[in-house]
Design a protein around this motif. Structure first.
Motif, PDB file in Angstrom:
ATOM      1  N   PRO A 199      25.350  15.655 -17.424  1.00 26.88           N
ATOM      2  CA  PRO A 199      25.652  14.236 -17.214  1.00 26.88           C
ATOM      3  C   PRO A 199      26.627  13.944 -16.074  1.00 26.88           C
ATOM      4  N   GLY A 200      27.011  14.960 -15.300  1.00 26.41           N
ATOM      5  CA  GLY A 200      27.867  14.737 -14.132  1.00 26.41           C
ATOM      6  C   GLY A 200      27.066  14.964 -12.858  1.00 26.41           C
ATOM      7  N   VAL A 201      26.988  13.929 -12.003  1.00 26.59           N
ATOM      8  CA  VAL A 201      26.160  14.061 -10.791  1.00 26.59           C
ATOM      9  C   VAL A 201      26.806  15.048  -9.816  1.00 26.59           C
ATOM     10  N   ALA A 208      18.926  10.593  -4.756  1.00 25.23           N
ATOM     11  CA  ALA A 208      19.051  11.400  -5.977  1.00 25.23           C
ATOM     12  C   ALA A 208      20.088  10.779  -6.910  1.00 25.23           C
ATOM     13  N   ILE A 209      21.161  10.231  -6.345  1.00 26.20           N
ATOM     14  CA  ILE A 209      22.199   9.599  -7.170  1.00 26.20           C
ATOM     15  C   ILE A 209      21.630   8.342  -7.845  1.00 26.20           C
ATOM     16  N   LYS A 210      20.821   7.591  -7.097  1.00 25.01           N
ATOM     17  CA  LYS A 210      20.195   6.385  -7.681  1.00 25.01           C
ATOM     18  C   LYS A 210      19.256   6.763  -8.826  1.00 25.01           C
ATOM     19  N   THR A 211      18.502   7.839  -8.621  1.00 27.63           N
ATOM     20  CA  THR A 211      17.604   8.311  -9.684  1.00 27.63           C
ATOM     21  C   THR A 211      18.404   8.719 -10.916  1.00 27.63           C
ATOM     22  N   PHE A 212      19.516   9.385 -10.677  1.00 24.06           N
ATOM     23  CA  PHE A 212      20.379   9.841 -11.780  1.00 24.06           C
ATOM     24  C   PHE A 212      20.865   8.640 -12.598  1.00 24.06           C
ATOM     25  N   ILE A 213      21.296   7.581 -11.899  1.00 28.23           N
ATOM     26  CA  ILE A 213      21.761   6.367 -12.593  1.00 28.23           C
ATOM     27  C   ILE A 213      20.601   5.712 -13.347  1.00 28.23           C
ATOM     28  N   ARG A 274      29.407   6.962 -17.766  1.00 28.81           N
ATOM     29  CA  ARG A 274      28.815   7.843 -16.748  1.00 28.81           C
ATOM     30  C   ARG A 274      28.134   7.039 -15.642  1.00 28.81           C
ATOM     31  N   ILE A 275      27.504   5.942 -16.018  1.00 26.00           N
ATOM     32  CA  ILE A 275      26.857   5.081 -15.025  1.00 26.00           C
ATOM     33  C   ILE A 275      27.928   4.509 -14.086  1.00 26.00           C
ATOM     34  N   ARG A 279      28.272   5.227 -10.140  1.00 23.79           N
ATOM     35  CA  ARG A 279      28.217   4.126  -9.164  1.00 23.79           C
ATOM     36  C   ARG A 279      29.360   4.249  -8.168  1.00 23.79           C
ATOM     37  N   GLN A 280      30.525   4.698  -8.644  1.00 23.93           N
ATOM     38  CA  GLN A 280      31.665   4.901  -7.732  1.00 23.93           C
ATOM     39  C   GLN A 280      31.318   5.921  -6.647  1.00 23.93           C
ATOM     40  N   VAL A 281      30.627   6.990  -7.059  1.00 18.71           N
ATOM     41  CA  VAL A 281      30.206   8.021  -6.086  1.00 18.71           C
ATOM     42  C   VAL A 281      29.301   7.377  -5.040  1.00 18.71           C
ATOM     43  N   LEU A 282      28.429   6.462  -5.529  1.00 20.21           N
ATOM     44  CA  LEU A 282      27.476   5.795  -4.637  1.00 20.21           C
ATOM     45  C   LEU A 282      28.211   4.892  -3.636  1.00 20.21           C
TER      46      LEU A 282
END
Ligand SMILES: [Zn+2]
Length: 286
Positions: A199-201, A208-213, A274-275, A279-282
């Motif tokens: 659960p950690g990107v 890939a990050i968008k898909t993860f979210i 987690r979402i 999102r912060q990473v994004l």
């Protein structure tokens, strides 16, 4: 060809085969506080009628007991002593490692699959993982990567005896991170459990990050999930205690108290947390 040239050629062949042997070994793992068994050994315990924790103080490994044998989830490290540790954990909860029919590797990181090649020497089970992570293991571990007997597909299922697992691929932590849904039983009462394989990107690829979210959002919509199973001891909603806090509550549970793993609202909040974190990473890519 002169005798000298032949002997030089032979020497070259011997040396190159030796270097092949050397490259077939996995790179040595660094001993850290997270994978040092003298620090990280923990007592195994039963969580539900059909579900057991057999991992360490850092990374988890679980057994699902079915009417036709056992399913092992993740295989811990390849460091010295880990295989015997894992086998003895399984025996300590009253199960027989020889009854393991399937081994699931949820992600291509060494703390989850490193133990698999050693395990394959002593148990006769089918090992499965997602194709992307099979490739990752081969890239990282070379010939020392575990044998993979079946590929876990998005939307796939695995049935053993009375138990069916539902798989979905939730990439982002690794390219083929696998998550699963299955039933657990608390004194005979059925509850739906969800285990996110990572659960950690861990990518800086924005798509890939968008898909993860999007996957986390989708998991939120799956009806009826009451139990969260974590791959690491601290993969829970912050402020709610870790796996061993739950274990202590379970060990001291009174007859009228709820099972500490049955926390549907907390699972929703965990996904939301987690979402938000992802999102912060994004917004601020590393
Ligand atoms: Zn990982």
């Amino acid at each position: 060809m002169s005798r000298r040239l032949i002997s030089i050629t032979l020497l070259f062949l011997i040396l190159s085969s030796l270097s092949n042997v050397a490259s077939a070994q996995p790179p040595p793992a660094r001993l850290s506080s997270g994978n040092d068994l003298s620090i990280m050994a923990r007592d195994p315990f039963q969580i539900f009628d059909n579900f057991y924790f057999v991992g360490t103080g850092e990374v988890a490994s679980y057994v699902i007991e079915t009417s036709d044998g056992l399913i092992l989830i993740d295989t811990l490290w390849d460091l010295e002593g880990f295989r015997e540790y894992l086998l003895s954990q399984i025996r300590e909860v009253g199960l027989d490692p020889a009854d393991i029919k399937y081994v699931l590797i949820l992600q291509g990181h060494r703390d989850h699959y490193g133990g698999a090649p050693g395990l394959q020497e002593v148990i006769d089970a089918q090992f499965g993982t997602a194709e992307q992570d099979r490739r990752m293991m081969v890239a990282d571990f070379g010939e020392y990567a575990p044998r993979i007997d079946f590929i876990i597909e998005d939307g796939g299922t695995l049935t053993l005896g009375d138990t069916t697992l539902n798989f979905e691929l939730t990439p982002g932590h690794t390219p083929g991170t696998t998550s699963l849904r299955f039933s657990v039983f608390d004194d005979g009462t059925e509850h739906l459990a969800y285990m996110h394989g990572g659960p950690g990107v861990r990518t800086d690829d924005l798509d890939a990050i968008k898909t993860f979210i999007a996957d986390l959002e989708r998991i939120k919509q799956i009806p009826g999930i009451e139990v969260q199973v974590a791959g690491h001891f601290d993969s829970y909603l912050s402020g709610t205690g870790d796996l061993f806090d739950r274990a202590e509550r379970l060990a001291n549970r009174q007859a009228d108290e709820p099972h500490p793993w049955i926390t549907p609202a907390e699972f929703q909040l965990f996904l939301e947390e987690r979402i938000a974190l992802t999102r912060q990473v994004l917004e601020e890519p590393p």
